[in-house]
Design an enzyme around this catalytic site. Sequence first.
Site, PDB file in Angstrom:
ATOM      1  N   CYS A   4       0.860  -1.181   0.000  1.00  0.00           N
ATOM      2  CA  CYS A   4       0.000   0.000   0.000  1.00  0.00           C
ATOM      3  C   CYS A   4       0.903   1.239   0.000  1.00  0.00           C
ATOM      4  O   CYS A   4       1.712   1.426   0.921  1.00  0.00           O
ATOM      5  CB  CYS A   4      -0.934   0.017   1.210  1.00  0.00           C
ATOM      6  SG  CYS A   4      -1.788   1.598   1.393  1.00  0.00           S
ATOM      7  N   CYS A   7       0.562   3.426   3.120  1.00  0.00           N
ATOM      8  CA  CYS A   7       1.148   2.772   4.308  1.00  0.00           C
ATOM      9  C   CYS A   7       2.662   2.945   4.277  1.00  0.00           C
ATOM     10  O   CYS A   7       3.289   3.202   5.323  1.00  0.00           O
ATOM     11  CB  CYS A   7       0.793   1.287   4.347  1.00  0.00           C
ATOM     12  SG  CYS A   7      -0.874   0.932   4.935  1.00  0.00           S
ATOM     13  N   ASP A  30       0.469  16.598  -2.012  1.00  0.00           N
ATOM     14  CA  ASP A  30       0.187  15.711  -3.141  1.00  0.00           C
ATOM     15  C   ASP A  30       1.304  15.870  -4.184  1.00  0.00           C
ATOM     16  O   ASP A  30       1.755  16.975  -4.473  1.00  0.00           O
ATOM     17  CB  ASP A  30      -1.174  16.059  -3.753  1.00  0.00           C
ATOM     18  CG  ASP A  30      -1.691  14.949  -4.649  1.00  0.00           C
ATOM     19  OD1 ASP A  30      -2.695  14.303  -4.275  1.00  0.00           O
ATOM     20  OD2 ASP A  30      -1.104  14.706  -5.731  1.00  0.00           O
ATOM     21  N   HIS A  46      -4.028   1.417   8.313  1.00  0.00           N
ATOM     22  CA  HIS A  46      -4.667   1.182   7.013  1.00  0.00           C
ATOM     23  C   HIS A  46      -6.176   1.026   7.136  1.00  0.00           C
ATOM     24  O   HIS A  46      -6.671   0.137   7.811  1.00  0.00           O
ATOM     25  CB  HIS A  46      -4.090  -0.070   6.340  1.00  0.00           C
ATOM     26  CG  HIS A  46      -4.608  -0.263   4.951  1.00  0.00           C
ATOM     27  ND1 HIS A  46      -4.055   0.342   3.849  1.00  0.00           N
ATOM     28  CD2 HIS A  46      -5.685  -0.942   4.493  1.00  0.00           C
ATOM     29  CE1 HIS A  46      -4.744   0.040   2.782  1.00  0.00           C
ATOM     30  NE2 HIS A  46      -5.745  -0.754   3.136  1.00  0.00           N
ATOM     31  N   ASN A  87     -12.246  10.824  -2.439  1.00  0.00           N
ATOM     32  CA  ASN A  87     -12.754   9.956  -3.494  1.00  0.00           C
ATOM     33  C   ASN A  87     -12.935   8.540  -2.963  1.00  0.00           C
ATOM     34  O   ASN A  87     -12.087   8.034  -2.231  1.00  0.00           O
ATOM     35  CB  ASN A  87     -11.772   9.957  -4.677  1.00  0.00           C
ATOM     36  CG  ASN A  87     -11.617  11.331  -5.283  1.00  0.00           C
ATOM     37  OD1 ASN A  87     -12.596  12.060  -5.418  1.00  0.00           O
ATOM     38  ND2 ASN A  87     -10.397  11.698  -5.648  1.00  0.00           N
ATOM     39  N   THR A  95      -7.675   6.364  -6.638  1.00  0.00           N
ATOM     40  CA  THR A  95      -6.556   5.605  -7.192  1.00  0.00           C
ATOM     41  C   THR A  95      -5.726   4.910  -6.118  1.00  0.00           C
ATOM     42  O   THR A  95      -5.067   3.910  -6.393  1.00  0.00           O
ATOM     43  CB  THR A  95      -5.623   6.522  -8.022  1.00  0.00           C
ATOM     44  OG1 THR A  95      -5.163   7.593  -7.191  1.00  0.00           O
ATOM     45  CG2 THR A  95      -6.349   7.085  -9.230  1.00  0.00           C
ATOM     46  N   HIS A  98      -6.290   3.619   0.212  1.00  0.00           N
ATOM     47  CA  HIS A  98      -5.986   3.892   1.630  1.00  0.00           C
ATOM     48  C   HIS A  98      -6.685   5.212   1.900  1.00  0.00           C
ATOM     49  O   HIS A  98      -6.382   6.223   1.242  1.00  0.00           O
ATOM     50  CB  HIS A  98      -4.467   3.985   1.826  1.00  0.00           C
ATOM     51  CG  HIS A  98      -4.002   4.261   3.225  1.00  0.00           C
ATOM     52  ND1 HIS A  98      -3.067   3.486   3.888  1.00  0.00           N
ATOM     53  CD2 HIS A  98      -4.337   5.245   4.102  1.00  0.00           C
ATOM     54  CE1 HIS A  98      -2.835   3.981   5.089  1.00  0.00           C
ATOM     55  NE2 HIS A  98      -3.598   5.063   5.250  1.00  0.00           N
ATOM     56  N   HIS A 100      -8.129   8.677   2.454  1.00  0.00           N
ATOM     57  CA  HIS A 100      -7.417   9.964   2.519  1.00  0.00           C
ATOM     58  C   HIS A 100      -8.354  11.106   2.178  1.00  0.00           C
ATOM     59  O   HIS A 100      -9.320  10.949   1.433  1.00  0.00           O
ATOM     60  CB  HIS A 100      -6.202   9.979   1.589  1.00  0.00           C
ATOM     61  CG  HIS A 100      -6.499   9.618   0.159  1.00  0.00           C
ATOM     62  ND1 HIS A 100      -6.671   8.322  -0.252  1.00  0.00           N
ATOM     63  CD2 HIS A 100      -6.651  10.381  -0.949  1.00  0.00           C
ATOM     64  CE1 HIS A 100      -6.909   8.297  -1.542  1.00  0.00           C
ATOM     65  NE2 HIS A 100      -6.920   9.535  -1.996  1.00  0.00           N
ATOM     66  N   HIS A 102      -8.318  15.011   0.567  1.00  0.00           N
ATOM     67  CA  HIS A 102      -7.569  16.032  -0.171  1.00  0.00           C
ATOM     68  C   HIS A 102      -7.978  17.383   0.409  1.00  0.00           C
ATOM     69  O   HIS A 102      -9.180  17.701   0.450  1.00  0.00           O
ATOM     70  CB  HIS A 102      -7.950  16.029  -1.655  1.00  0.00           C
ATOM     71  CG  HIS A 102      -7.655  14.767  -2.406  1.00  0.00           C
ATOM     72  ND1 HIS A 102      -6.613  14.667  -3.301  1.00  0.00           N
ATOM     73  CD2 HIS A 102      -8.274  13.555  -2.414  1.00  0.00           C
ATOM     74  CE1 HIS A 102      -6.592  13.448  -3.827  1.00  0.00           C
ATOM     75  NE2 HIS A 102      -7.602  12.749  -3.312  1.00  0.00           N
TER      76      HIS A 102
END
Length: 114
Positions: A4, A7, A30, A46, A87, A95, A98, A100, A102
């Site tokens: 991952c 991770c 990013d 995770h 997302n 994509t 894991h 997250h 933004h």
Amino acid sequence: MENCLFCKIAAGQIPSSKVYEDEQVLAFRDIAPQAPVHVLVIPKKHVSGWYDAQEENDALLAKLMRTASAVAKMEGIVDSGFRVVSNCGADAQQTVKHLHLHVLGGRAMAGEMA
Ligand code: AMP
């Protein structure tokens, strides 16, 4: 979790441009920013996505949101405004599997969200 990307970033095995870190969460820039400020906030533990989050993760999820706000403050975009996006799944173009957030800001966002 093995293989991952986030991770590995959380574990320091892959370098990142760190904005904030504590025992539970990491915020880093990013690699392909879509706004002048584009920071990702991840749990170090995770969790694949929102659909995978269990009740036991509730405090962690709240912490993620609070960290997103703290990052906006650190980046100086609270007064101008910012957007928090997460997302989830194929249609949303997730994509990295894991969880997250933004944190986007530093310019006016598009009026449409999708
Ligand atoms: P998502 O498409 O919502 O799953 O978001 C994944 C994000 O991770 C994308 O915006 C990528 O640009 C970003 N990303 C991929 N690899 C890295 C990396 N090594 N360091 C920082 N950001 C990354």
